[in-house]
Design an enzyme around this catalytic site. Sequence first.
Site: not given
Length: 789
Positions: A414-415, A492, A573, A621, A718-719
Amino acid sequence: MRIAIVGGGPGGLYFAALTKQLNPAHEITVWERNAPDDTFGFGVVFSDETLGGIENADTVVHEAMESRFARWTDIDIEFDGHPFTVGGQGFAAMARKDLLHILQERVAELGVTVHYRTLAPDVDELRQTHDLVIAADGLNSAVRTKYADAFGPTLDPRANKYMWLGTDRVFEAFQFFVKQTEFGTMQIHGYPYSDGGSTFIVEMAEDVWRRAGFDASEGEEFPPGVSDERSVARIREIFAEELDGHALLTNNSKWLSFTTVRNRRWHHHNVVLLGDAAHTAHFSIGSGTKLAMEDALALAACLHEHPTVEQALTAYETERRPVVESTQRAAQASLEWFENIGMYAGQDPAQFCFNLLTRSRRITFDNLRSRDPGFAELIERGFAEAQGLPESAPAMFQPVTIGGLELKNRIVVSPMDMYSAVDGLPGDFHLVHLGSKALGGAGLVMTEMVCVSPEGRITPGCTGLWNDGQRDAWAQVTSFVHERSTAKIGLQLGHSGRKGSTRLMWEGIDEPLAEGNWEVVGPSAVPYGAGCHVPREMNRQDMDAVVADFAAAARRAAEAGFDLLEVHAAHGYLLSSFLSPLANHRTDEYGGDLANRLRFPLEVFDAVRAVFPADRPVTVRISATDWVPDGNTEHDAVEIARAFVAHGAAAVDVSSGQVAKDEKPAYGRSYQTPFADRIRHEVATPAGAAVIAVGAISSYDDVNSILLAGRADLCALGRTHLYNPQWTLQAAAEQEYRGPGAGWPVQFAAGRRKPPTSRTDAVRPRLALLREAPQDAVHLRWTPGRPTA
């Protein structure tokens, strides 16, 4: 102590019995408004864990319950005429009336005073005359209502309609009937509770309920104990085949809407909530009686262990709240799944069955494989056959296509923003970071959000793609990934909008820069939260400049060799803030209804799609919900996804939130997956697009479960990849998979065997192996009067 208990249901009576045993000197009085023979409902279900606690606490009660149990291990699911049986689960049930009689007899022999057919005195009076007041007065607790300011209750009434019934057909297992009727999908939750009857709960969505004519009794008041016989007769007709000539039994049976009860606090001075007064969990995941009796066990123990009532009540809430909240999270997932059951009407029957079993996210593919290997093999084989794929691979290692891009497996890195660039330029850190993830086995590695302009950065440490130097630096990263791994790499692309000009994450996330600020823009002059920048409202010239910046960055992304480009329209964003009514207060054609709020993000997407090579996919996304009242919901997300797919999005990456600082996400295991699930079934699959699930997915078992149930096409982690860059390859080793879906770099090939660890499993005796139960022992049926095997 003098203890008053308001409510003589199983929770209140069981607490009284336990507490009186621990100290016979306690003076305990129970007030129950109903007669001792009055009971509503039919059967109650218990887990082995709960029964273990009951056995340890009161052998008399346990032995009496044990003698009346119906036991089984199977779940039978009939989906539109297709039957399936899954074994190895383990259930025990009994008649609610029998349970009440056992507890009534127990408290009587222990010397507890019970006033039946009697309303309790006012709770203010009880508080003054007793050391402790237990509010065990159920869902509509009068005590909770009186002290609502102290307890802080929230009641969440749901839309589905259900009715609690019984039948003299004795089911042999937990029984789900899912029936496609001319009115829509209806389901039966059934289970045996004795040798003479079964619980028979009918449930359906409100619109199905209305189309079937059940709303004819809407608004009609039925006195206590009186059932809605007109609706019951209609149910008998619709489910005549399932009843198989047996009777449908009523007991205060009428249409209900399930209400989830939560409380900010469970105790106030010397008053404490217990059972449904404190919390409820949907009947599809467990029994409210089970939770209430577990509460009673914990409360009795805490009162015995602590010197003061306040200390005991604090300890009780500390012990029970995490357990209850975990159950409620699972119950909420199950409840919402049944609310949307019609969405799965077109699924393959076996996949539907697996989807139903894993709906709460507590049961996973590995759970089922350990309990019923034959069923697990059926599901894995069916997943492969449906897509014309090799059967031997776990679902996560089956190949997948996004647009025209073929990926070796379904794992996405994941970004994740690294905040480690200088003037937007990616450096050695980014090469090592992304390169290591590609070597770690993922099918697709995504960059962090790469910003389209200096003013579009979140922080001074964010990467960019607004000049050719940045393009060339990114080209070194993509070259490494392509030359040294079999992964694909995507970029991304985004603009920070009102969340820009902030400090590095570890210096103060979302906090404005102390110096070096730049102007931030947004759809409206609405800050992200208290203490954040107030953006300047964009005009048409600003919008044109942003569209041009996105297009120029997309061209450079293609030149840098990226295989895929994702437009970031999530997390508050710039594009996300146009989509959300929380941030977009415009009154022109770019604000107002959702179609207008979509207009600018789609302009950006179209510009990116126009310049990025046609043979490479562009994805998006989105935040599927804002987690704030009056913000976007999952229903808005469906329409947002539909619009982007119509404009050429090859996949929708489904995240949520981060649109407003005061959000209240419902965190939990795979908590965002239901949003992906809805978008996949309602939008993406019919249009030939893929869906990526993301959010608290941390194990390969979670991934396989999501994929096999059809909730997503890929999973982004991600993490997990920060914790272990080799996570995907390690998952292959753990599952003993070797194949193209997890190709090890030749330099790492020696590590593909799981390293030996200290020996913890003893060698089993030969005779034990010979005496192992046969495979079909996982299927235990409730068949009164016959051997249960």
